[in-house]
Design a protein around this motif. Structure first.
Motif, PDB file in Angstrom:
ATOM      1  N   ASP A  24       0.495  -1.051   0.264  1.00  0.00           N
ATOM      2  CA  ASP A  24       0.810   0.186  -0.002  1.00  0.00           C
ATOM      3  C   ASP A  24       1.379   2.041   0.080  1.00  0.00           C
ATOM      4  OD1 ASP A  24      -1.600   2.092   0.757  1.00  0.00           O
ATOM      5  OD2 ASP A  24      -2.950   0.800   1.486  1.00  0.00           O
ATOM      6  N   SER A  25       0.352   2.232  -0.421  1.00  0.00           N
ATOM      7  CA  SER A  25       0.937   3.679  -1.027  1.00  0.00           C
ATOM      8  C   SER A  25       1.571   4.233   0.037  1.00  0.00           C
ATOM      9  CB  SER A  25       1.318   4.233  -2.616  1.00  0.00           C
ATOM     10  OG  SER A  25      -0.143   4.361  -2.632  1.00  0.00           O
ATOM     11  N   ASP A  26       0.368   4.366   0.902  1.00  0.00           N
ATOM     12  CA  ASP A  26      -0.336   5.319   1.625  1.00  0.00           C
ATOM     13  C   ASP A  26      -0.230   4.263   3.810  1.00  0.00           C
ATOM     14  OD1 ASP A  26      -0.653   7.201   0.649  1.00  0.00           O
ATOM     15  OD2 ASP A  26      -2.525   6.388  -0.292  1.00  0.00           O
ATOM     16  N   VAL A  27       0.143   2.922   3.362  1.00  0.00           N
ATOM     17  CA  VAL A  27       0.037   2.597   4.365  1.00  0.00           C
ATOM     18  C   VAL A  27       0.939   1.729   4.457  1.00  0.00           C
ATOM     19  CG1 VAL A  27      -1.336   0.859   6.092  1.00  0.00           C
ATOM     20  CG2 VAL A  27      -2.816   2.793   4.611  1.00  0.00           C
ATOM     21  N   LEU A  28       1.562   1.490   5.440  1.00  0.00           N
ATOM     22  CA  LEU A  28       2.533   0.500   5.870  1.00  0.00           C
ATOM     23  C   LEU A  28       2.311  -0.187   7.520  1.00  0.00           C
ATOM     24  CD1 LEU A  28       5.975  -0.231   4.776  1.00  0.00           C
ATOM     25  CD2 LEU A  28       6.585   1.330   6.606  1.00  0.00           C
ATOM     26  N   ILE A  29       2.329  -1.212   6.898  1.00  0.00           N
ATOM     27  CA  ILE A  29       2.728  -2.696   8.522  1.00  0.00           C
ATOM     28  C   ILE A  29       4.293  -2.260   8.565  1.00  0.00           C
ATOM     29  CG2 ILE A  29       2.346  -4.881   9.453  1.00  0.00           C
ATOM     30  CD1 ILE A  29      -0.154  -2.400   9.026  1.00  0.00           C
ATOM     31  N   ASP A  65       9.603   8.841   1.831  1.00  0.00           N
ATOM     32  CA  ASP A  65       8.180   8.881   1.112  1.00  0.00           C
ATOM     33  C   ASP A  65       7.105   9.869   2.235  1.00  0.00           C
ATOM     34  OD1 ASP A  65       6.183   7.813   0.019  1.00  0.00           O
ATOM     35  OD2 ASP A  65       5.826   6.218   1.272  1.00  0.00           O
ATOM     36  N   GLY A  66       8.265  10.606   2.649  1.00  0.00           N
ATOM     37  CA  GLY A  66       7.111  11.559   3.101  1.00  0.00           C
ATOM     38  C   GLY A  66       7.302  10.950   4.836  1.00  0.00           C
ATOM     39  N   LEU A  67       5.974  12.059   5.349  1.00  0.00           N
ATOM     40  CA  LEU A  67       5.476  11.431   7.093  1.00  0.00           C
ATOM     41  C   LEU A  67       4.243  10.806   7.192  1.00  0.00           C
ATOM     42  CD1 LEU A  67       5.761  15.638   7.490  1.00  0.00           C
ATOM     43  CD2 LEU A  67       7.927  13.781   7.986  1.00  0.00           C
ATOM     44  N   TYR A  68       4.526  10.017   8.343  1.00  0.00           N
ATOM     45  CA  TYR A  68       3.368   9.190   8.847  1.00  0.00           C
ATOM     46  C   TYR A  68       3.127   9.178   9.853  1.00  0.00           C
ATOM     47  CZ  TYR A  68       3.690   6.269   4.377  1.00  0.00           C
ATOM     48  OH  TYR A  68       3.143   5.456   2.565  1.00  0.00           O
ATOM     49  N   LYS A  69       1.621   8.361  10.507  1.00  0.00           N
ATOM     50  CA  LYS A  69       1.832   8.843  11.707  1.00  0.00           C
ATOM     51  C   LYS A  69       1.447   7.597  12.119  1.00  0.00           C
ATOM     52  CE  LYS A  69       0.093  13.254  13.158  1.00  0.00           C
ATOM     53  NZ  LYS A  69      -0.438  14.172  13.229  1.00  0.00           N
ATOM     54  N   VAL A  70       1.981   6.820  13.382  1.00  0.00           N
ATOM     55  CA  VAL A  70       1.576   5.247  13.827  1.00  0.00           C
ATOM     56  C   VAL A  70      -0.191   5.590  14.503  1.00  0.00           C
ATOM     57  CG1 VAL A  70       2.842   3.723  15.841  1.00  0.00           C
ATOM     58  CG2 VAL A  70       4.127   4.898  14.530  1.00  0.00           C
ATOM     59  N   HIS A  71      -0.571   4.534  13.787  1.00  0.00           N
ATOM     60  CA  HIS A  71      -1.777   4.531  14.449  1.00  0.00           C
ATOM     61  C   HIS A  71      -2.168   3.862  14.982  1.00  0.00           C
ATOM     62  CE1 HIS A  71      -4.296   7.725  11.534  1.00  0.00           C
ATOM     63  NE2 HIS A  71      -3.051   7.834  11.300  1.00  0.00           N
ATOM     64  N   GLU A  72      -1.887   2.537  14.486  1.00  0.00           N
ATOM     65  CA  GLU A  72      -1.907   0.619  15.663  1.00  0.00           C
ATOM     66  C   GLU A  72      -0.963   0.300  16.228  1.00  0.00           C
ATOM     67  OE1 GLU A  72      -5.310  -2.322  14.980  1.00  0.00           O
ATOM     68  OE2 GLU A  72      -5.122  -0.995  13.892  1.00  0.00           O
ATOM     69  N   LYS A 127       1.578  -0.291  12.569  1.00  0.00           N
ATOM     70  CA  LYS A 127       0.990   0.506  11.169  1.00  0.00           C
ATOM     71  C   LYS A 127       0.591   2.117  11.308  1.00  0.00           C
ATOM     72  CE  LYS A 127      -4.015   1.097   9.102  1.00  0.00           C
ATOM     73  NZ  LYS A 127      -5.379   1.119   9.468  1.00  0.00           N
ATOM     74  N   LEU A 128       1.590   2.759  10.828  1.00  0.00           N
ATOM     75  CA  LEU A 128       1.701   3.726  10.008  1.00  0.00           C
ATOM     76  C   LEU A 128       1.066   4.420   8.755  1.00  0.00           C
ATOM     77  CD1 LEU A 128       5.040   2.098  10.978  1.00  0.00           C
ATOM     78  CD2 LEU A 128       5.672   5.057  10.409  1.00  0.00           C
ATOM     79  N   VAL A 129       0.732   5.473   8.595  1.00  0.00           N
ATOM     80  CA  VAL A 129      -0.703   6.056   7.509  1.00  0.00           C
ATOM     81  C   VAL A 129       0.115   7.420   7.347  1.00  0.00           C
ATOM     82  CG1 VAL A 129      -2.858   6.849   7.485  1.00  0.00           C
ATOM     83  CG2 VAL A 129      -2.648   4.797   9.026  1.00  0.00           C
ATOM     84  N   ARG A 130       0.487   7.445   5.859  1.00  0.00           N
ATOM     85  CA  ARG A 130       0.809   8.653   5.367  1.00  0.00           C
ATOM     86  C   ARG A 130       0.292   9.726   5.523  1.00  0.00           C
ATOM     87  NH1 ARG A 130       1.915  10.723  -0.358  1.00  0.00           N
ATOM     88  NH2 ARG A 130       4.618  11.089  -0.340  1.00  0.00           N
ATOM     89  N   PRO A 137       3.327  15.069  -2.113  1.00  0.00           N
ATOM     90  CA  PRO A 137       3.345  14.651  -3.311  1.00  0.00           C
ATOM     91  C   PRO A 137       3.912  13.319  -2.900  1.00  0.00           C
ATOM     92  CG  PRO A 137       5.432  16.475  -2.177  1.00  0.00           C
ATOM     93  CD  PRO A 137       4.568  16.152  -1.395  1.00  0.00           C
ATOM     94  N   GLY A 138       3.361  12.339  -4.481  1.00  0.00           N
ATOM     95  CA  GLY A 138       3.464  10.984  -4.978  1.00  0.00           C
ATOM     96  C   GLY A 138       5.263  10.740  -4.774  1.00  0.00           C
ATOM     97  N   ALA A 139       5.165   9.600  -3.830  1.00  0.00           N
ATOM     98  CA  ALA A 139       6.401   8.934  -4.076  1.00  0.00           C
ATOM     99  C   ALA A 139       7.248   7.865  -4.142  1.00  0.00           C
ATOM    100  CB  ALA A 139       7.407   9.521  -3.016  1.00  0.00           C
ATOM    101  N   PHE A 140       6.505   7.313  -3.696  1.00  0.00           N
ATOM    102  CA  PHE A 140       6.717   6.101  -3.683  1.00  0.00           C
ATOM    103  C   PHE A 140       5.398   5.218  -4.110  1.00  0.00           C
ATOM    104  CE2 PHE A 140       5.323   1.092  -1.691  1.00  0.00           C
ATOM    105  CZ  PHE A 140       6.652   0.748  -2.226  1.00  0.00           C
ATOM    106  N   ALA A 141       4.491   6.091  -4.386  1.00  0.00           N
ATOM    107  CA  ALA A 141       3.227   5.579  -4.743  1.00  0.00           C
ATOM    108  C   ALA A 141       3.728   5.491  -6.762  1.00  0.00           C
ATOM    109  CB  ALA A 141       2.372   6.548  -4.983  1.00  0.00           C
ATOM    110  N   VAL A 142       4.533   5.988  -7.561  1.00  0.00           N
ATOM    111  CA  VAL A 142       5.306   6.459  -8.215  1.00  0.00           C
ATOM    112  C   VAL A 142       5.877   5.637  -9.210  1.00  0.00           C
ATOM    113  CG1 VAL A 142       6.821   7.629  -8.941  1.00  0.00           C
ATOM    114  CG2 VAL A 142       5.467   8.936  -8.130  1.00  0.00           C
ATOM    115  N   TRP A 143       6.821   5.031  -7.699  1.00  0.00           N
ATOM    116  CA  TRP A 143       7.598   3.421  -8.133  1.00  0.00           C
ATOM    117  C   TRP A 143       6.649   2.912  -8.173  1.00  0.00           C
ATOM    118  CZ3 TRP A 143      12.795   3.276  -7.967  1.00  0.00           C
ATOM    119  CH2 TRP A 143      13.441   3.795  -7.557  1.00  0.00           C
ATOM    120  N   GLN A 144       5.470   2.386  -7.874  1.00  0.00           N
ATOM    121  CA  GLN A 144       4.276   1.449  -8.184  1.00  0.00           C
ATOM    122  C   GLN A 144       3.635   1.856  -8.902  1.00  0.00           C
ATOM    123  OE1 GLN A 144       2.143   1.953  -4.016  1.00  0.00           O
ATOM    124  NE2 GLN A 144       2.492   0.042  -4.022  1.00  0.00           N
ATOM    125  N   THR A 145       3.254   2.534  -9.328  1.00  0.00           N
ATOM    126  CA  THR A 145       2.959   2.558 -11.329  1.00  0.00           C
ATOM    127  C   THR A 145       4.232   2.399 -12.106  1.00  0.00           C
ATOM    128  OG1 THR A 145       1.592   4.202  -9.741  1.00  0.00           O
ATOM    129  CG2 THR A 145       1.365   4.903 -12.401  1.00  0.00           C
TER     130      THR A 145
END
Length: 693
Positions: free
Chosen positions: A289-294, A350-357, A373-376, A381-389
């Motif tokens: 997931d480009s916006d969520v990291l476990i 990939d920018g700033l995330y917050k720990v949600h869980e 669980k970290l949520v962007r 702006p997109g970073a890792f999402a560009v690589w996935q695309t």
């Protein structure tokens, strides 16, 4: 202690009150200064020159009771001895991260063992292999004369001293220009170390670690002050090929651990907050997931990534848990596979995330693992999402939006170059013939043929009998991965008639396009060029192909008012810039190639209006990410000059490629017609000159 006589009586520790010594004001206010080992020591039986006699304990400052030391402020440029409990200031390199007891270590990164990789970071600080490599590669012990002579390439024995230009303020807080300066110096030094070690056929030296040790100790770094959130000068989408690069610019401080943290309101071990994490595939992370990291916690693993114990809620794990409660932002760096060198990884900020869980779960080995669980943070702006695309485009899972033509080269290049327009309805290009090489007309007189090399397999970096190496000043111009080491006044490559093999490393600019490029429509500057692949600094991009014309024909174009926007002219004035390594960092003498003034044998003018390749689409910028390098090699019994483009710095995918077009010479600038007319610059750079041409 009068006069420091060696006949002073040293009483046993049981009857000696050290506080009496500590209360002597001169010893508390002055940093102790000791003579060189070659001099007769005033305390012949005392450290650091001798041993304490049996039955006696050493006195201050040679002995400090356990627990009396405090950790120094490593972010301070010059730590005061008064801030470190009155002790002698120790060098930063003497402090190491505490290694966990037993076989368990920190969370590191998982990579292979290729020369240009961070394979070192596979090892954890608690493992013997990690410690062994640290001493071998990162050691800062003073070299003996023989070792210095071997590593230095001097002509008369003199060396160049390097003095860092970074001010204390710049060391603490950076900006974009400082970050680029630090990264450029690091990679230039790393490339030079690779060049030296290749010539000696060294196999086990990790050049990036050696370069990192040098830039850190010489204070070629910035953003040393730890901080939560944005790092000044580091932008989302920036890429790094080595973790030492992230350390040098303050994005992620630990060179091995995957979690960077700092103390909150209390003690660092009790109330830490997470600053950044690196997810590089060494642990069981969910990274799709480009916006969520476990993200998996650290610890419990051996040096070969086998979990043998439950993870503990301490250090980085505790910091992430505290960040969950505090809600602070955490920088996330993701490791992705390098498409050009399959054994290496690229780190993407990939920018700033917050720990949600957070929770614990049982791993495959049966041991407990912490999960976070970290949520962007939205709006970035997109970073890792560009690589996935891009990966989906390459795998054929999705079509490229705005695709007009699959391959505008019609199979001429080894890799297709697509044509894309997402701006307007224009479907094609102005008519031209795609040709990947330079075309010299029969009437053009070039240089006489040069001597070919006498290598019958491939030109080897350490072979001083190779004429191609001799023409390049005695050094092989490329690393083993085909990366240009330094800008040169004139680069000599092996030509088609050289007996060495076609895959010789000294033919880099003749092998065609190796990047997945696309020509795309810009918003205000016509067509441009960019790459689907990330590009490492020093990577060859393409040659400027077209028809070689003479000065008479160029002047004729101007007289007739013909505006040829596809002219490349080595006779223009180009802004100078620093790209090569600092010789003083390696105790080397300054060579002619360090500060480059091109030594071009004749003026070369190329028109790509009617015949050309992808280089004709590279736009101008006053702050370019690409530079041109004159290359000379023999062809058809003549030495022909070529123009090759190389990356100035690491370039993220889908970033437009640009170079400096330069300005016309003063005698041509007076002519306001045709190709000599200055054009308004739209590069948008903070250093924009306002015009070019």
């Amino acid at each position: 202690m009068e006069g420091g006589s060696s006949h002073n009586f040293v009483p046993p520790s049981a009857g000696f009150d050290k506080s009496c010594v500590l209360d002597v004001k001169p010893l508390r206010s002055l940093v102790p200064v000791f003579p060189d080992a070659s001099q007769a020591p005033p305390f012949a039986c005392m450290p650091p020159f001798g041993h304490t006699p049996k039955g006696y304990s050493s006195f201050y400052p040679f002995h400090v009771p356990q627990g009396s030391q405090t950790s120094p402020n490593l972010n301070s440029e010059n730590p005061s001895p008064m801030r470190t409990t009155g002790l002698m200031p120790a060098p930063i390199r003497s402090y190491r991260a505490p290694a966990p007891s037993g076989p368990l270590g920190e969370r590191g990164s998982s990579m292979g063992g290729a020369e240009d990789e961070d394979g070192y970071f596979d090892a954890h600080p608690g493992s013997s292999s990690s410690r062994k490599k640290t001493v071998k590669v990162g050691s800062s012990r003073k070299k003996n004369k023989k070792s210095r002579d071997r590593d230095s390439l001097t002509n008369n024995g003199s060396v160049v001293n390097f003095v860092s230009v970074m001010t204390p303020f710049q060391l603490e807080d950076g900006n974009r220009e400082l970050v680029n300066y630090v990264l450029m110096n690091f990679d230039a030094l790393r490339r030079r170390i690779c060049q030296i070690e290749d010539a000696k056929e060294s196999k086990n030296v990790l050049a990036h670690l050696k370069a990192g040790n040098i830039v850190m100790s010489k204070k070629i770094r910035t953003n040393m002050r730890k901080r939560i959130g944005v790092v000044p000068g580091v932008e989302i989408g920036d890429i790094f090929y080595f973790r030492m690069e992230m350390c040098a610019v303050g994005l992620h401080a630990p060179p091995m651990a995957g979690i960077d943290f700092m103390s909150g309101k209390g003690d660092a071990e009790k109330d830490p907050l997470a600053l950044s994490i690196v997810s590089s595939g060494g642990y069981d992370d969910d990274t799709e997931d480009s916006d969520v990291l476990i993200y998996s916690g650290q610890g419990g693993y051996t040096h070969n990534n086998k979990q043998v114990a439950d993870q503990k809620l301490e250090r980085g794990n505790l910091a992430l848990e505290r960040s969950l409660n505090q809600g602070n932002e955490v920088r996330v760096i993701r490791g992705v596979k390098d498409e050009l060198i399959s054994t290496t990884k690229v780190y993407v900020y990939d920018g700033l995330y917050k720990v949600h869980e957070s929770w614990t779960e049982r791993g495959k080995s049966g041991c407990n693992i912490f999960k976070y669980k970290l949520v962007r943070v939205p709006g970035q702006p997109g970073a890792f999402a560009v690589w996935q695309t891009i990966r989906k485009w390459k795998d054929g899972f999705s079509s490229r939006a705005g695709l007009t033509l699959q391959d505008l080269t019609s199979g001429t290049e080894p890799i297709p170059v697509s044509l894309v327009n997402e701006v307007d309805n224009e479907k094609g290009l102005a008519s031209f013939t795609y040709f990947p090489k330079l075309k010299y007309s029969k009437s053009f007189t070039s240089m006489p043929p040069s001597f070919v090399c006498n290598c019958h397999t491939a030109c080897l970096p350490g072979d001083m009998n190779c004429s191609c190496i001799q023409k390049n000043g005695g050094s092989f111009p490329y690393t083993g991965n085909g990366i240009l080491v330094s800008r040169k006044q004139l680069l000599h490559e092996c030509g088609p008639t050289c007996p060495c093999s076609p895959n010789c490393k000294n033919r880099v600019s003749q092998t065609g396009v190796k990047l997945r490029l696309e020509v795309f429509k810009t918003k205000d500057r016509g067509w441009g060029l960019r790459s689907w692949d990330s590009i490492r600094a020093g990577t060859f991009i393409c040659e400027y192909a077209g028809e070689v014309i003479d000065e008479v024909k160029l002047k004729h174009k101007g007289d007739e008012g013909e505006d040829d926007e596809y002219i490349f002219d080595t006779g223009r004035n180009y802004e100078s810039f620093k790209w090569n390594y600092e010789p003083g960092l390696l105790e080397e003498e300054t060579s002619n190639d360090i500060n480059v003034d091109y030594n071009i044998p004749y003026r070369l003018i190329i028109s790509a209006k009617n015949v050309g390749n992808v280089a004709r689409f590279i736009n101008h910028s006053c702050s370019p990410n690409v530079f041109w390098q004159p290359v000379l090699y023999e062809h058809n019994n003549q030495s022909c000059l070529h123009i090759a483009f190389f990356a100035i710095r690491h370039i993220p995918p889908m970033t437009e490629l640009t170079y400096d077009y330069g300005n016309s010479c003063s005698n041509e600038a007076d002519n306001d017609n045709g190709s000599h007319q200055k054009k308004k610059c739209l590069c948008g750079s903070s250093k924009c000159r306002g015009y070019f041409g």
